[in-house]
Design a protein around this motif. Structure first.
Motif, PDB file in Angstrom:
ATOM      1  N   LEU A 155       9.702  19.236  28.883  1.00 35.60           N
ATOM      2  CA  LEU A 155       9.117  17.907  28.717  1.00 35.60           C
ATOM      3  C   LEU A 155      10.054  16.973  27.964  1.00 35.60           C
ATOM      4  CD1 LEU A 155       6.555  16.161  29.142  1.00 35.60           C
ATOM      5  CD2 LEU A 155       5.819  16.912  26.869  1.00 35.60           C
ATOM      6  N   GLU A 156      10.768  17.507  26.975  1.00 35.82           N
ATOM      7  CA  GLU A 156      11.638  16.642  26.164  1.00 35.82           C
ATOM      8  C   GLU A 156      12.817  16.094  26.949  1.00 35.82           C
ATOM      9  OE1 GLU A 156      13.076  20.884  25.054  1.00 35.82           O
ATOM     10  OE2 GLU A 156      11.256  19.870  25.778  1.00 35.82           O
ATOM     11  N   GLU A 157      13.077  16.665  28.142  1.00 34.20           N
ATOM     12  CA  GLU A 157      14.171  16.174  28.966  1.00 34.20           C
ATOM     13  C   GLU A 157      13.709  15.211  30.060  1.00 34.20           C
ATOM     14  OE1 GLU A 157      16.397  19.475  30.462  1.00 34.20           O
ATOM     15  OE2 GLU A 157      16.868  20.263  28.464  1.00 34.20           O
ATOM     16  N   SER A 158      12.421  14.927  30.083  1.00 33.54           N
ATOM     17  CA  SER A 158      11.900  14.012  31.095  1.00 33.54           C
ATOM     18  C   SER A 158      12.291  12.570  30.767  1.00 33.54           C
ATOM     19  CB  SER A 158      10.371  14.124  31.177  1.00 33.54           C
ATOM     20  OG  SER A 158       9.855  13.158  32.050  1.00 33.54           O
ATOM     21  N   LEU A 159      13.030  11.957  31.658  1.00 29.77           N
ATOM     22  CA  LEU A 159      13.496  10.584  31.425  1.00 29.77           C
ATOM     23  C   LEU A 159      12.347   9.596  31.390  1.00 29.77           C
ATOM     24  CD1 LEU A 159      16.706  10.505  33.674  1.00 29.77           C
ATOM     25  CD2 LEU A 159      16.532  10.892  31.200  1.00 29.77           C
ATOM     26  N   GLU A 160      11.220   9.950  31.978  1.00 37.57           N
ATOM     27  CA  GLU A 160      10.062   9.046  31.982  1.00 37.57           C
ATOM     28  C   GLU A 160       9.609   8.680  30.574  1.00 37.57           C
ATOM     29  OE1 GLU A 160       7.453   9.447  35.941  1.00 37.57           O
ATOM     30  OE2 GLU A 160       6.989  10.881  34.343  1.00 37.57           O
ATOM     31  N   LEU A 161       9.865   9.573  29.630  1.00 44.86           N
ATOM     32  CA  LEU A 161       9.416   9.316  28.263  1.00 44.86           C
ATOM     33  C   LEU A 161      10.220   8.224  27.583  1.00 44.86           C
ATOM     34  CD1 LEU A 161       8.894  12.949  26.913  1.00 44.86           C
ATOM     35  CD2 LEU A 161       7.181  11.380  27.845  1.00 44.86           C
ATOM     36  N   TYR A 162      11.372   7.887  28.152  1.00 44.27           N
ATOM     37  CA  TYR A 162      12.293   7.012  27.426  1.00 44.27           C
ATOM     38  C   TYR A 162      12.726   5.772  28.206  1.00 44.27           C
ATOM     39  CZ  TYR A 162      12.744  11.753  25.541  1.00 44.27           C
ATOM     40  OH  TYR A 162      12.481  13.001  25.061  1.00 44.27           O
ATOM     41  N   GLN A 163      12.133   5.493  29.337  1.00 43.22           N
ATOM     42  CA  GLN A 163      12.679   4.476  30.221  1.00 43.22           C
ATOM     43  C   GLN A 163      12.086   3.087  30.082  1.00 43.22           C
ATOM     44  OE1 GLN A 163      12.285   6.228  34.138  1.00 43.22           O
ATOM     45  NE2 GLN A 163      14.385   6.982  34.127  1.00 43.22           N
ATOM     46  N   HIS A 164      11.154   2.887  29.202  1.00 46.78           N
ATOM     47  CA  HIS A 164      10.417   1.637  29.245  1.00 46.78           C
ATOM     48  C   HIS A 164      10.666   0.723  28.041  1.00 46.78           C
ATOM     49  CE1 HIS A 164       8.361   3.071  32.785  1.00 46.78           C
ATOM     50  NE2 HIS A 164       8.090   4.189  32.157  1.00 46.78           N
ATOM     51  N   GLY A 165      11.901   0.380  27.864  1.00 45.90           N
ATOM     52  CA  GLY A 165      12.279  -0.762  27.030  1.00 45.90           C
ATOM     53  C   GLY A 165      11.879  -0.770  25.573  1.00 45.90           C
ATOM     54  N   GLU A 166      10.621  -1.008  25.290  1.00 44.13           N
ATOM     55  CA  GLU A 166      10.138  -1.262  23.940  1.00 44.13           C
ATOM     56  C   GLU A 166      10.601  -0.186  22.962  1.00 44.13           C
ATOM     57  OE1 GLU A 166       5.817  -1.734  21.683  1.00 44.13           O
ATOM     58  OE2 GLU A 166       5.935  -1.541  23.869  1.00 44.13           O
ATOM     59  N   GLN A 167      11.083  -0.615  21.818  1.00 43.00           N
ATOM     60  CA  GLN A 167      11.651   0.300  20.838  1.00 43.00           C
ATOM     61  C   GLN A 167      10.558   0.950  19.987  1.00 43.00           C
ATOM     62  OE1 GLN A 167      15.011   1.145  20.666  1.00 43.00           O
ATOM     63  NE2 GLN A 167      14.960   0.020  22.593  1.00 43.00           N
TER      64      GLN A 167
END
Length: 302
Positions: free
Chosen positions: A222-234
């Motif tokens: 799960l920690e390698e799923s790019l979906e967790l990190y792709q949406h802009g907001e910091q």
């Protein structure tokens, strides 16, 4: 510290960690976090049915039915689930979500199970998988809790005390962007699925298996799923907190003082037994087996 796409924070003492995890801290109040505890910080976020490393479920069985193809993996998961449901049927146990349609699908031809052949599992299996998972059956679900101290308890009580140089880990996953995730599903079943689930404020994450008939199977942490990190907001999407196993006995005590123990998380005999085992591991490890008769009254009161 950042490792890949997620943050890592190490704590030198159990007290610092338990204070950091306090639910009244603004870092948790302002977001929608769930928590998962693991007894070894080296473990990745891979559910039990999908693991391949030595020591994982069926990893050393050369005749295991799952293989290197996605359809084999799914067949394995469905066979295990069917076995669980058949056992419940034979024992007269009610399983939430177990319908005639699901029974027909699991007993039908494999091609019918995969229609439409794009993702597994389909929606009607979610509640069943949650029930199986919470009773120890390997599935593609990962257990989380909405309560940070519950995750701390599970990390502490599954640690290997003999590995003094190891660390436990507590993960915090932010669900704020879950509606934008395509392959990650949040499963939040009703508490009636299991008394343990209700007591633990349990919730699950699940990653779909897609293109079932052709893809080589590769478990994706799960920690390698790019979906967790792709949406802009910091914002913090995923945080990993670590603590030396030497501090684990203190962490267990702090959790107990905060009302999180085997007896509260596992209502019934199982919870009482878990508390006894946890106490024995802690005190025998610290005092030594042949010094048990020297324990004072305070030790027995916890």
């Amino acid at each position: 510290m950042s490792l890949g796409n997620y943050d890592v924070k190490h704590f030198d003492s159990a007290k610092e960690l338990i204070q950091y995890l306090s639910p009244i801290e603004s870092r948790w109040e302002c977001q929608d976090f769930v928590f998962r505890g693991q007894g070894d910080s080296q473990y990745q976020l891979v559910p039990s049915a999908c693991r391949r490393h030595p020591g994982s479920f069926f990893s050393e069985n050369p005749t295991a039915i799952f293989g290197d193809k996605s359809d084999n993996q799914v067949l394995y998961e469905q066979t295990v689930l069917k076995r669980f449901l058949d056992g419940c049927d034979n024992s007269g146990l009610v399983v939430p979500g177990y319908s005639d349609e699901v029974k027909r699908l699991l007993r039908g031809d494999i091609s019918e199970r995969f229609l439409p052949a794009v993702t597994w599992p389909r929606d009607q299996y979610h509640e069943l998988l949650a029930a199986a998972q919470h009773h120890g059956v390997p599935t593609r679900l990962l257990d989380w809790s909405r309560r940070s101290y519950v995750a701390a308890y599970f990390a502490a009580t599954t640690a290997d005390y003999t590995k003094s140089d190891s660390q436990i880990a507590i993960w915090a996953l932010n669900l704020k962007r879950q509606k934008k995730w395509k392959t990650i599903k949040i499963i939040d079943p009703p508490g009636g699925v299991s008394r343990n689930l209700a007591a633990q404020s349990g919730i699950f994450t699940m990653q779909y298996n897609s293109d079932l008939m052709c893809d080589d199977y590769l478990a994706s942490p799960l920690e390698e799923s790019l979906e967790l990190y792709q949406h802009g907001e910091q914002i913090v999407n995923l945080l990993k907190m670590t603590l030396s196993v030497c501090e684990v006995p203190k962490l267990v005590k702090y959790c107990s003082k905060l009302g999180v123990s085997g007896t509260t998380l596992f209502p019934g005999y199982e919870g009482v037994a878990r508390d006894v085992v946890g106490w024995a591991k802690e005190h025998i490890g610290i005092k030594g087996f042949y010094e048990l008769d020297e324990l004072d009254a305070d030790d027995f009161r916890g």
